[in-house]
Structure formats: structure tokens, C-alpha cells
Scaffold this motif. Structure first.
Motif, PDB file in Angstrom:
ATOM      1  N   ALA A 172       0.850  -1.190   0.000  1.00 37.18           N
ATOM      2  CA  ALA A 172       0.000   0.000   0.000  1.00 37.18           C
ATOM      3  C   ALA A 172       0.887   1.241   0.000  1.00 37.18           C
ATOM      4  O   ALA A 172       2.088   1.165   0.290  1.00 37.18           O
ATOM      5  CB  ALA A 172      -0.931   0.017   1.200  1.00 37.18           C
ATOM      6  N   ILE A 173       0.267   2.370  -0.341  1.00 43.79           N
ATOM      7  CA  ILE A 173       0.949   3.658  -0.232  1.00 43.79           C
ATOM      8  C   ILE A 173       0.038   4.620   0.525  1.00 43.79           C
ATOM      9  O   ILE A 173      -1.182   4.522   0.440  1.00 43.79           O
ATOM     10  CB  ILE A 173       1.313   4.255  -1.604  1.00 43.79           C
ATOM     11  CG1 ILE A 173       0.050   4.504  -2.443  1.00 43.79           C
ATOM     12  CG2 ILE A 173       2.302   3.377  -2.345  1.00 43.79           C
ATOM     13  CD1 ILE A 173       0.304   5.291  -3.711  1.00 43.79           C
TER      14      ILE A 173
ATOM     15  N   PHE B 129      -2.249  15.161   1.275  1.00 43.71           N
ATOM     16  CA  PHE B 129      -2.798  16.224   0.439  1.00 43.71           C
ATOM     17  C   PHE B 129      -2.982  17.495   1.255  1.00 43.71           C
ATOM     18  O   PHE B 129      -3.439  17.448   2.400  1.00 43.71           O
ATOM     19  CB  PHE B 129      -4.149  15.784  -0.139  1.00 43.71           C
ATOM     20  CG  PHE B 129      -4.892  16.865  -0.858  1.00 43.71           C
ATOM     21  CD1 PHE B 129      -4.471  17.327  -2.094  1.00 43.71           C
ATOM     22  CD2 PHE B 129      -6.022  17.437  -0.297  1.00 43.71           C
ATOM     23  CE1 PHE B 129      -5.162  18.341  -2.749  1.00 43.71           C
ATOM     24  CE2 PHE B 129      -6.712  18.441  -0.938  1.00 43.71           C
ATOM     25  CZ  PHE B 129      -6.276  18.900  -2.175  1.00 43.71           C
ATOM     26  N   GLU B 130      -2.620  18.621   0.678  1.00 39.96           N
ATOM     27  CA  GLU B 130      -2.830  19.963   1.217  1.00 39.96           C
ATOM     28  C   GLU B 130      -2.044  20.211   2.501  1.00 39.96           C
ATOM     29  O   GLU B 130      -2.446  19.783   3.583  1.00 39.96           O
ATOM     30  CB  GLU B 130      -4.322  20.223   1.459  1.00 39.96           C
ATOM     31  CG  GLU B 130      -4.617  21.686   1.722  1.00 39.96           C
ATOM     32  CD  GLU B 130      -6.104  21.961   1.823  1.00 39.96           C
ATOM     33  OE1 GLU B 130      -6.477  22.841   2.606  1.00 39.96           O
ATOM     34  OE2 GLU B 130      -6.897  21.294   1.115  1.00 39.96           O
TER      35      GLU B 130
ATOM     36  N   VAL C 124      -4.750  16.069   4.917  1.00 40.28           N
ATOM     37  CA  VAL C 124      -5.451  14.829   4.588  1.00 40.28           C
ATOM     38  C   VAL C 124      -4.436  13.722   4.359  1.00 40.28           C
ATOM     39  O   VAL C 124      -3.445  13.918   3.644  1.00 40.28           O
ATOM     40  CB  VAL C 124      -6.336  15.000   3.332  1.00 40.28           C
ATOM     41  CG1 VAL C 124      -7.079  13.705   3.024  1.00 40.28           C
ATOM     42  CG2 VAL C 124      -7.315  16.145   3.519  1.00 40.28           C
ATOM     43  N   LEU C 125      -4.687  12.566   4.962  1.00 44.07           N
ATOM     44  CA  LEU C 125      -3.817  11.403   4.798  1.00 44.07           C
ATOM     45  C   LEU C 125      -4.684  10.192   4.499  1.00 44.07           C
ATOM     46  O   LEU C 125      -5.564   9.846   5.285  1.00 44.07           O
ATOM     47  CB  LEU C 125      -2.994  11.175   6.065  1.00 44.07           C
ATOM     48  CG  LEU C 125      -1.867  10.139   5.980  1.00 44.07           C
ATOM     49  CD1 LEU C 125      -0.804  10.592   5.002  1.00 44.07           C
ATOM     50  CD2 LEU C 125      -1.253   9.901   7.351  1.00 44.07           C
ATOM     51  N   ARG C 126      -4.445   9.561   3.356  1.00 42.21           N
ATOM     52  CA  ARG C 126      -5.239   8.400   2.941  1.00 42.21           C
ATOM     53  C   ARG C 126      -4.308   7.271   2.498  1.00 42.21           C
ATOM     54  O   ARG C 126      -3.244   7.510   1.941  1.00 42.21           O
ATOM     55  CB  ARG C 126      -6.171   8.765   1.781  1.00 42.21           C
ATOM     56  CG  ARG C 126      -7.254   9.758   2.143  1.00 42.21           C
ATOM     57  CD  ARG C 126      -8.332   9.133   3.008  1.00 42.21           C
ATOM     58  NE  ARG C 126      -9.438  10.047   3.225  1.00 42.21           N
ATOM     59  CZ  ARG C 126      -9.510  10.939   4.194  1.00 42.21           C
ATOM     60  NH1 ARG C 126      -8.507  11.030   5.059  1.00 42.21           N
ATOM     61  NH2 ARG C 126     -10.548  11.733   4.326  1.00 42.21           N
TER      62      ARG C 126
ATOM     63  N   GLU D 281     -12.175  11.370  -3.557  1.00 44.12           N
ATOM     64  CA  GLU D 281     -11.140  10.367  -3.781  1.00 44.12           C
ATOM     65  C   GLU D 281     -11.453   9.608  -5.061  1.00 44.12           C
ATOM     66  O   GLU D 281     -12.595   9.226  -5.303  1.00 44.12           O
ATOM     67  CB  GLU D 281     -11.082   9.382  -2.610  1.00 44.12           C
ATOM     68  CG  GLU D 281     -10.717  10.009  -1.276  1.00 44.12           C
ATOM     69  CD  GLU D 281     -10.709   8.982  -0.160  1.00 44.12           C
ATOM     70  OE1 GLU D 281     -10.184   7.868  -0.377  1.00 44.12           O
ATOM     71  OE2 GLU D 281     -11.247   9.273   0.918  1.00 44.12           O
ATOM     72  N   ILE D 282     -10.436   9.382  -5.867  1.00 42.65           N
ATOM     73  CA  ILE D 282     -10.594   8.668  -7.133  1.00 42.65           C
ATOM     74  C   ILE D 282      -9.769   7.391  -7.078  1.00 42.65           C
ATOM     75  O   ILE D 282      -8.585   7.427  -6.748  1.00 42.65           O
ATOM     76  CB  ILE D 282     -10.150   9.533  -8.318  1.00 42.65           C
ATOM     77  CG1 ILE D 282     -10.900  10.866  -8.318  1.00 42.65           C
ATOM     78  CG2 ILE D 282     -10.362   8.799  -9.636  1.00 42.65           C
ATOM     79  CD1 ILE D 282     -10.409  11.840  -9.348  1.00 42.65           C
ATOM     80  N   LYS D 283     -10.406   6.270  -7.409  1.00 49.72           N
ATOM     81  CA  LYS D 283      -9.721   4.981  -7.404  1.00 49.72           C
ATOM     82  C   LYS D 283      -9.994   4.252  -8.711  1.00 49.72           C
ATOM     83  O   LYS D 283     -10.978   4.523  -9.397  1.00 49.72           O
ATOM     84  CB  LYS D 283     -10.210   4.112  -6.235  1.00 49.72           C
ATOM     85  CG  LYS D 283     -10.041   4.731  -4.867  1.00 49.72           C
ATOM     86  CD  LYS D 283     -10.616   3.794  -3.806  1.00 49.72           C
ATOM     87  CE  LYS D 283     -10.541   4.414  -2.422  1.00 49.72           C
ATOM     88  NZ  LYS D 283     -11.122   3.526  -1.384  1.00 49.72           N
ATOM     89  N   LYS D 284      -9.118   3.318  -9.026  1.00 47.71           N
ATOM     90  CA  LYS D 284      -9.370   2.423 -10.144  1.00 47.71           C
ATOM     91  C   LYS D 284     -10.645   1.639  -9.841  1.00 47.71           C
ATOM     92  O   LYS D 284     -10.877   1.213  -8.721  1.00 47.71           O
ATOM     93  CB  LYS D 284      -8.211   1.444 -10.328  1.00 47.71           C
ATOM     94  CG  LYS D 284      -6.851   2.117 -10.525  1.00 47.71           C
ATOM     95  CD  LYS D 284      -6.666   2.611 -11.932  1.00 47.71           C
ATOM     96  CE  LYS D 284      -5.244   3.138 -12.124  1.00 47.71           C
ATOM     97  NZ  LYS D 284      -5.008   3.612 -13.498  1.00 47.71           N
ATOM     98  N   SER D 285     -11.483   1.458 -10.855  1.00 47.16           N
ATOM     99  CA  SER D 285     -12.780   0.835 -10.629  1.00 47.16           C
ATOM    100  C   SER D 285     -12.639  -0.618 -10.204  1.00 47.16           C
ATOM    101  O   SER D 285     -11.871  -1.389 -10.784  1.00 47.16           O
ATOM    102  CB  SER D 285     -13.627   0.915 -11.901  1.00 47.16           C
ATOM    103  OG  SER D 285     -14.863   0.268 -11.707  1.00 47.16           O
TER     104      SER D 285
END
Length: 205
Positions: free
Chosen positions: A37-38, A42-43, A71-73, A195-199
């Protein structure tokens, strides 16, 4: 939202998403963490808010040689090769026509009735209906179970909840501006974080 035209001259409604400064904060590997995982940050937070940031979080970002971020995801990947702390993630990881999943917080609508919240049709406008035309009707039974069953569709707080749109299509990737044009609407108000992810629906393809 705006509209653009495709190659055939058809008008297509799209949402313009500005991808921010996303940096890789931590890379997790099966040998150390048990999975791949990574962590993306952000921001960057302002100097005013640094005092409120816990020391453990400050140390976490300092280890990656980055400033603290708001933000940390974390996102799981099959392969984390090529990622290292501090690396910038931009829109070039996506392609035109790719199918993605978008997660965000829906617009808050406040207190809403059953018409607006659940799309109910109401009751008759005549035959002595009187003051209950827009009501939801009966919500339970008297003798048994003598209570309102959980999950009953009723009036209440609408929106302001986490929503995921599955299978949305990227109309165009504008790499120079770090912008994505998404076909259709996206959850959230103007300027909201998504948030955008691969489908998940098209992983086999």
C-alpha cells in the motif's frame, strides 16, 4: 460542472476535477507490513495549525521529508515498485476513457420529508385526505410488533454522508493543467474533496 463536445459532436456533461498536490508519505510492503500500500498526503497545513498537530504526526511526515498535510489516505496496490516517500502523484496515472470509482461527501440538504428524501408519491388529493397529502402513511402495526421497525423510510436529515459512485468514466485527462474531466456528476459541493480509485468493477478487464 460544464459541457464539452466529443468527436461525434455530441454534447457531454462533465465535472471538472482539479487534482491537488498529492505526495507519497509512506510505502508499505509485504515484507515489513504484511501488505502492499501507499499513503498519500494532500494539502499542507498552515503555520497556524501546526501547533495543533500531534508530535507523532509531525514525526511521521518528517521521516518522509515532507511538511505536515491536512489529509492522509492509504490505498492498497498490487505493486508498489516505483513509489518512494516524497514522490508526487499526478493525473498521468489515469487515461482517457478509463472507468473509475469516486468517493465523496454528498451535499447536505437539511431536514427533508419523504417526498424529497425517498421519492414517495404521497396520498390522494381528494376523498377526504385533508392534511396528510405529503405524509408517508402508516409506519407500523398496533398489536404486533407494537413498534416502528428499524430502517423504516421516514422524514429526516438528508445528505452530508459518504457516497461512492461506481463505474464513472474519465472523459479526458488534461495533464498540463493536472485536471480530470469526469462524465456526469460527482458527489459533493463545489470545492469539496473527493477520492478517485481504479474501478473495482473492471479489475479483471
Amino acid at each position: 460542472m460544464t459541457t464539452v463536445f466529443d468527436g461525434a459532436g455530441n454534447r457531454v456533461p462533465v465535472t471538472v476535477l482539479q487534482m491537488g498536490e498529492c505526495r507519497t508519505v509512506q510505502v508499505k510492503t509485504p515484507a515489513v507490513d504484511g501488505y502492499s500500500a501507499i499513503q498519500l498526503g494532500f494539502e499542507e497545513i498552515t503555520k497556524k495549525d501546526i501547533k495543533k498537530t500531534p508530535k507523532t504526526a509531525m514525526g511521521h511526515f518528517k521521516k518522509a521529508d515532507l511538511k505536515p498535510m491536512r489529509v492522509l489516505r492509504e490505498y492498497r496496490l498490487d505493486d508498489v515498485e516505483g513509489y518512494n516517500p516524497g514522490k508526487k502523484v499526478a493525473v498521468d496515472i489515469f487515461e482517457d476513457g478509463e472507468i473509475i470509482d469516486i468517493t465523496g461527501t454528498s451535499k447536505g440538504r437539511g431536514f427533508a420529508g419523504v417526498f424529497k428524501r425517498h421519492g414517495m408519491h404521497g396520498q390522494s388529493m381528494t376523498r377526504g385526505t385533508h392534511e396528510v397529502r405529503r405524509h408517508g402513511g402508516s409506519i407500523g402495526n398496533h398489536t404486533w410488533p407494537a413498534r416502528v421497525v428499524k430502517g423504516r423510510r421516514m422524514a429526516g436529515h438528508m445528505g452530508a454522508e459518504r457516497v461512492t459512485h461506481l463505474g464513472q468514466k474519465i472523459f479526458k485527462v488534461l495533464k498540463e493543467d493536472n485536471v480530470l474531466l469526469i462524465k456526469g456528476a460527482v458527489p459533493g459541493f463545489n470545492g469539496a474533496l473527493v477520492e478517485i480509485k481504479k474501478s473495482r468493477r473492471n479489475r479483471k478487464k
